[in-house]
Design a protein around this motif. Structure first.
Motif, mmCIF file in Angstrom:
data_model
loop_
_atom_site.group_PDB
_atom_site.id
_atom_site.type_symbol
_atom_site.label_atom_id
_atom_site.label_comp_id
_atom_site.label_asym_id
_atom_site.label_seq_id
_atom_site.Cartn_x
_atom_site.Cartn_y
_atom_site.Cartn_z
ATOM 1 N N TYR A 1 9.733 1.601 0.232
ATOM 2 C CA TYR A 1 10.502 1.112 -0.914
ATOM 3 C C TYR A 1 11.401 2.218 -1.457
ATOM 4 C CZ TYR A 1 11.527 -0.956 -5.475
ATOM 5 O OH TYR A 1 12.175 -1.453 -6.580
ATOM 6 N N VAL A 2 10.827 3.397 -1.659
ATOM 7 C CA VAL A 2 11.604 4.525 -2.166
ATOM 8 C C VAL A 2 12.738 4.872 -1.203
ATOM 9 C CG1 VAL A 2 11.528 7.008 -2.703
ATOM 10 C CG2 VAL A 2 9.701 5.491 -3.510
ATOM 11 N N GLY B 1 0.838 -1.193 0.000
ATOM 12 C CA GLY B 1 0.000 0.000 0.000
ATOM 13 C C GLY B 1 0.869 1.237 0.000
ATOM 14 N N ALA B 2 0.282 2.366 0.390
ATOM 15 C CA ALA B 2 1.008 3.625 0.377
ATOM 16 C C ALA B 2 2.242 3.571 1.278
ATOM 17 C CB ALA B 2 0.090 4.765 0.809
ATOM 18 N N GLN B 3 2.093 2.971 2.471
ATOM 19 C CA GLN B 3 3.212 2.925 3.416
ATOM 20 C C GLN B 3 4.395 2.142 2.844
ATOM 21 O OE1 GLN B 3 3.560 4.529 6.306
ATOM 22 N NE2 GLN B 3 5.584 3.648 6.672
ATOM 23 N N THR B 4 4.133 0.992 2.271
ATOM 24 C CA THR B 4 5.226 0.205 1.704
ATOM 25 C C THR B 4 5.829 0.896 0.479
ATOM 26 O OG1 THR B 4 3.636 -1.147 0.458
ATOM 27 C CG2 THR B 4 4.370 -1.989 2.589
ATOM 28 N N ASP B 5 5.025 1.649 -0.242
ATOM 29 C CA ASP B 5 5.563 2.438 -1.359
ATOM 30 C C ASP B 5 6.584 3.456 -0.847
ATOM 31 O OD1 ASP B 5 3.982 1.078 -3.154
ATOM 32 O OD2 ASP B 5 2.472 2.664 -3.324
ATOM 33 N N TYR B 6 6.233 4.145 0.239
ATOM 34 C CA TYR B 6 7.164 5.121 0.826
ATOM 35 C C TYR B 6 8.454 4.436 1.270
ATOM 36 C CZ TYR B 6 2.796 7.804 1.345
ATOM 37 O OH TYR B 6 1.601 8.438 1.129
ATOM 38 N N GLY C 1 9.293 7.392 10.553
ATOM 39 C CA GLY C 1 9.777 8.637 9.975
ATOM 40 C C GLY C 1 11.018 8.480 9.119
ATOM 41 N N TYR C 2 12.008 7.741 9.609
ATOM 42 C CA TYR C 2 13.238 7.558 8.842
ATOM 43 C C TYR C 2 13.015 6.585 7.693
ATOM 44 C CZ TYR C 2 16.055 10.220 12.146
ATOM 45 O OH TYR C 2 16.584 11.235 12.910
ATOM 46 N N GLN C 3 12.414 5.442 7.974
ATOM 47 C CA GLN C 3 12.318 4.403 6.955
ATOM 48 C C GLN C 3 11.341 4.737 5.842
ATOM 49 O OE1 GLN C 3 11.039 1.586 9.919
ATOM 50 N NE2 GLN C 3 9.259 1.043 8.707
ATOM 51 N N ALA C 4 10.470 5.729 6.050
ATOM 52 C CA ALA C 4 9.532 6.140 5.001
ATOM 53 C C ALA C 4 9.837 7.541 4.475
ATOM 54 C CB ALA C 4 8.096 6.102 5.535
ATOM 55 N N SER C 5 10.846 8.190 5.028
ATOM 56 C CA SER C 5 11.074 9.616 4.791
ATOM 57 C C SER C 5 11.197 9.995 3.325
ATOM 58 C CB SER C 5 12.325 10.078 5.548
ATOM 59 O OG SER C 5 13.456 9.304 5.166
ATOM 60 N N TRP C 6 12.011 9.260 2.578
ATOM 61 C CA TRP C 6 12.238 9.655 1.186
ATOM 62 C C TRP C 6 11.005 9.415 0.322
ATOM 63 C CZ3 TRP C 6 16.042 12.737 0.040
ATOM 64 C CH2 TRP C 6 17.189 12.742 0.847
#
Length: 354
Positions: free
Chosen positions: A72-73, A65-70, A329-334
């Motif tokens: 991944y990037v 979903g959106a969280q895993t997309d964040y 915050g860190y793992q999804a930041s980018w």
């Protein structure tokens, strides 16, 4: 020559700083200002949680979903950072061991536990030999991800922005309209205020709430640890052991207490953290002999329903929200930053650079 597009990032935690870097990447001629009450180097458990983070990359989501997309990037960006700027950034590719007990196996089963959406992304997930696990453990997985030293990483992001000409201003605002008044020439303002979004006038997002965390910063050992460790105890408590890169000591924890505003460390919990950390990682030694440098309490800026990344028009300008990451915050930041900057209307950006 026409003036460049003017953009303001409100908030200088990991989400705000990453958003500013992403803005710079997508719009290199933009005039960017980061304005915030707290800046890298500050330590405020209530207002600035980025400095208290573990921090590392490991996804907690089972469904895409959106969280895993964040995430991944972010993983892909950290790959580049670790490969090219490890000594400057405090980001290091590092092994991680996930340990599961009998309750985990009964609840989820080993097959479900092994099915990680990120298996290919991280380069594979392997089962830990039984003899390498603690006596109480039933199953374990090894993978390689990232360890981050927040104090170095936040300063590195800020340094990169300063070198590129981004302006930093330390200011505190009670209402979002005050930001618009002070930066009347801005085409857009990015709201990266974390927990502050709950009380900031004009926003007052009551979906935002704190998830309390408590960790211990341990002295750097004579023999460096070879990996990170994680084990979930229950919904509120878990054990993690994160050796920070570049001699930053070891962070052990921890808890996830929803809607808990008490900023004082629980010393009984601290004893449990030390005991469990040594059980999970015998290399740490005796719990009573651990050298504790600091007891940390921080508040993850969570949001019911997930992070808010969306845009709205306010006073004829664009207000783009990017907050509510919680403990990711860190793992999804980018990924969050990329999504937020992509919301900047292209026609606005193009007109600003005509």
């Amino acid at each position: 020559m026409a003036p460049s597009m003017s953009v303001v990032v409100f908030g200088a935690g990991v989400i705000g700083l990453t958003t500013a870097v992403e803005l710079l990447r997508q719009h290199p001629t933009a005039s960017i200002t980061v304005v915030a009450k707290h800046l890298p180097g500050d330590q405020s458990s209530n207002d600035y949680c980025s400095s208290w983070a573990g921090a590392n990359w490991i996804s907690y989501d089972d469904k895409l979903g959106a969280q895993t997309d964040y995430e991944y990037v972010a993983f892909q960006r950290f790959l580049t950072i670790a490969a090219n700027f490890a000594r400057q950034s405090g980001v290091k590719r590092f092994p991680l061991r996930l340990v599961y007990d009998e309750d985990d196996i009964k609840k989820h089963g080993t097959e479900q536990i092994q099915q990680k959406w990120y298996e290919d992304l991280v380069g594979g997930v392997t089962e830990v030999p039984k003899e390498e696990l603690p006596a109480w453990a039933s199953f374990g997985l090894d993978l390689t991800t990232f360890m981050i030293n927040p104090s170095i990483y936040l300063a590195w992001l800020q340094s990169h922005l300063l070198e590129a000409g981004v302006m930093f201003l330390r200011r505190s605002y009670k209402h979002i309209d005050q930001v618009f008044e002070d930066f009347s020439n801005a085409f857009a303002i990015f709201n990266c205020t974390g927990l502050g979004a709950r009380t900031l006038g004009g926003i007052e997002d009551k979906r935002v709430y704190p998830i309390k965390g408590q960790t211990l910063l341990l002295s750097e050992p004579k023999i460096p640890l070879s990996r990170m460790y994680m084990h979930k105890i229950n919904n509120d408590e878990f054990t993690h052991i994160f050796p920070r890169p570049l001699g930053g000591g070891i962070i052990v924890g921890g808890i996830r207490l929803h809607h808990d505003y008490n900023d004082q460390p629980d010393m009984d919990l601290a004893k449990r953290i030390k005991r469990r950390a040594c059980e999970l990682c015998p290399e740490l030694g005796n719990p009573n002999e651990l050298t504790v440098i600091r007891h940390n309490v921080g508040f993850r800026p969570s949001r019911k329903g997930g992070a808010r990344i969306e845009k709205e028009q306010r006073h004829g300008k664009w207000l783009i929200h990017n907050y509510g990451a919680g403990g990711t915050g860190y793992q999804a930041s980018w990924g969050m930053a990329q999504h937020a900057v992509d919301l900047l209307p292209k026609d606005v950006a193009n007109r600003a650079n005509l």
